[in-house]
Write an enzyme that holds these catalytic residues in place. Structure first.
Site, PDB file in Angstrom:
ATOM      1  N   GLU A   1      57.384  72.161  62.985  1.00  0.00           N
ATOM      2  CA  GLU A   1      56.804  73.382  62.427  1.00  0.00           C
ATOM      3  C   GLU A   1      55.337  73.526  62.834  1.00  0.00           C
ATOM      4  O   GLU A   1      54.855  74.638  63.102  1.00  0.00           O
ATOM      5  CB  GLU A   1      56.864  73.372  60.896  1.00  0.00           C
ATOM      6  CG  GLU A   1      58.261  73.278  60.310  1.00  0.00           C
ATOM      7  CD  GLU A   1      58.661  71.839  60.012  1.00  0.00           C
ATOM      8  OE1 GLU A   1      58.403  70.958  60.860  1.00  0.00           O
ATOM      9  OE2 GLU A   1      59.233  71.608  58.943  1.00  0.00           O
TER      10      GLU A   1
ATOM     11  N   CYS B   1      58.474  69.638  55.044  1.00  0.00           N
ATOM     12  CA  CYS B   1      57.821  68.676  54.161  1.00  0.00           C
ATOM     13  C   CYS B   1      56.598  69.361  53.532  1.00  0.00           C
ATOM     14  O   CYS B   1      56.216  70.465  53.923  1.00  0.00           O
ATOM     15  CB  CYS B   1      57.407  67.430  54.956  1.00  0.00           C
ATOM     16  SG  CYS B   1      55.982  67.706  56.052  1.00  0.00           S
TER      17      CYS B   1
ATOM     18  N   CYS C   1      53.988  70.556  56.159  1.00  0.00           N
ATOM     19  CA  CYS C   1      54.366  71.766  56.905  1.00  0.00           C
ATOM     20  C   CYS C   1      54.409  72.984  55.981  1.00  0.00           C
ATOM     21  O   CYS C   1      54.024  74.087  56.392  1.00  0.00           O
ATOM     22  CB  CYS C   1      55.705  71.545  57.596  1.00  0.00           C
ATOM     23  SG  CYS C   1      55.574  70.308  58.917  1.00  0.00           S
TER      24      CYS C   1
ATOM     25  N   HIS D   1      54.762  67.484  63.664  1.00  0.00           N
ATOM     26  CA  HIS D   1      56.081  67.966  63.271  1.00  0.00           C
ATOM     27  C   HIS D   1      56.416  69.260  64.021  1.00  0.00           C
ATOM     28  O   HIS D   1      55.523  69.983  64.486  1.00  0.00           O
ATOM     29  CB  HIS D   1      56.113  68.227  61.762  1.00  0.00           C
ATOM     30  CG  HIS D   1      56.238  66.982  60.937  1.00  0.00           C
ATOM     31  ND1 HIS D   1      56.556  66.990  59.604  1.00  0.00           N
ATOM     32  CD2 HIS D   1      56.090  65.675  61.267  1.00  0.00           C
ATOM     33  CE1 HIS D   1      56.593  65.747  59.149  1.00  0.00           C
ATOM     34  NE2 HIS D   1      56.307  64.936  60.130  1.00  0.00           N
TER      35      HIS D   1
END
Lengths: 153, 153
Positions: free
Chosen positions: B58, B86, B89, B56
């Site tokens: 992040e 999410c 993260c 992801h």
């Protein structure tokens, strides 16, 4: 071997990974990912060596298993990890749709289950993931105790 | 520039990252990490290219910032991300002890706030992390809508 013996066999391999972490002065947590009795991913905590908070055992094992299998979803796989996953790793296992999680020691401070609410069905895991806790928990906890005791000296 | 203008400035850079993701057929989410007005990490979603659910925006930005700064804790940093993190993260940002999170669009299905319980103070974030939501949210949400609409064709 019956199912419990199979779980202990793979948890022993996760404990080996955890010991490798300890030898490298990393918090001793290890993981293996298994499908049809074969290991497709493994890892141990490398947050110090990689200078990266995301380098948990489970994260390495997920990435390795996806590499081995050629697909990023792991619904046919079982993750064995020596300690209860944290919210980050539980979230990653949720995205991976891992089929089953088997963990050893509980982590009452940092484990993902501390986030679960009795009032809500919300969990970072995939709804189809089954979880077995407490497999060789004493050995996993003892590794952590020894590691942190040696650092306090 | 006042504080709100500074936040918008960096969120526009996160939106640029998100557009780079879209161009690579990745879910368009982008992130930058800033300390003292300088970008020290950036990233966009690469789960498809890397075949890795953990890739992801992040996560890439956290790893990059730790690399840049030479330390894995980021209490002096602000993360700008186009969409609500999410649980994975958020957990990673918790481990990184990020100082501040600024996000754009909310994610009512997959965002970490869906896990929070009004009955409990438990959160995957560090207790000292402050959170600002809704900065340029419409632009971030529009990127996602356009992306998913084009895939349904």
């Amino acid at each position: 071997m019956n199912d419990a013996e199979i779980d202990e066999k793979f948890m022993r391999l996760a404990l080996q990974e955890a010991r490798m972490a300890a030898e490298e002065n990393e918090v001793p947590i290890g993981a293996v990912i298994v499908v049809n009795g074969k290991i497709v991913g493994r890892g141990h905590n490398l947050t110090e060596r990689l200078n990266d908070v995301t380098a948990h055992a489970e994260m390495q094992a997920i990435t390795a298993a996806a590499d081995t299998l050629g697909g990023k979803y792991l619904p046919q796989c079982t993750l064995y990890v020596t300690v209860e996953p944290c919210p980050m790793c539980a979230g990653a296992l949720g995205w991976a749709q891992i089929g089953r999680i088997v963990y050893g020691a509980s982590d009452p401070k940092r484990g993902y289950t501390t986030l679960l609410s009795p009032q809500s069905a919300k969990t970072p895991l995939h709804p189809k993931t089954s979880v077995t806790a407490g497999v060789l928990a004493d050995e996993a906890a003892e590794l952590l105790r020894t590691f942190f005791a040696s650092r306090r000296r």
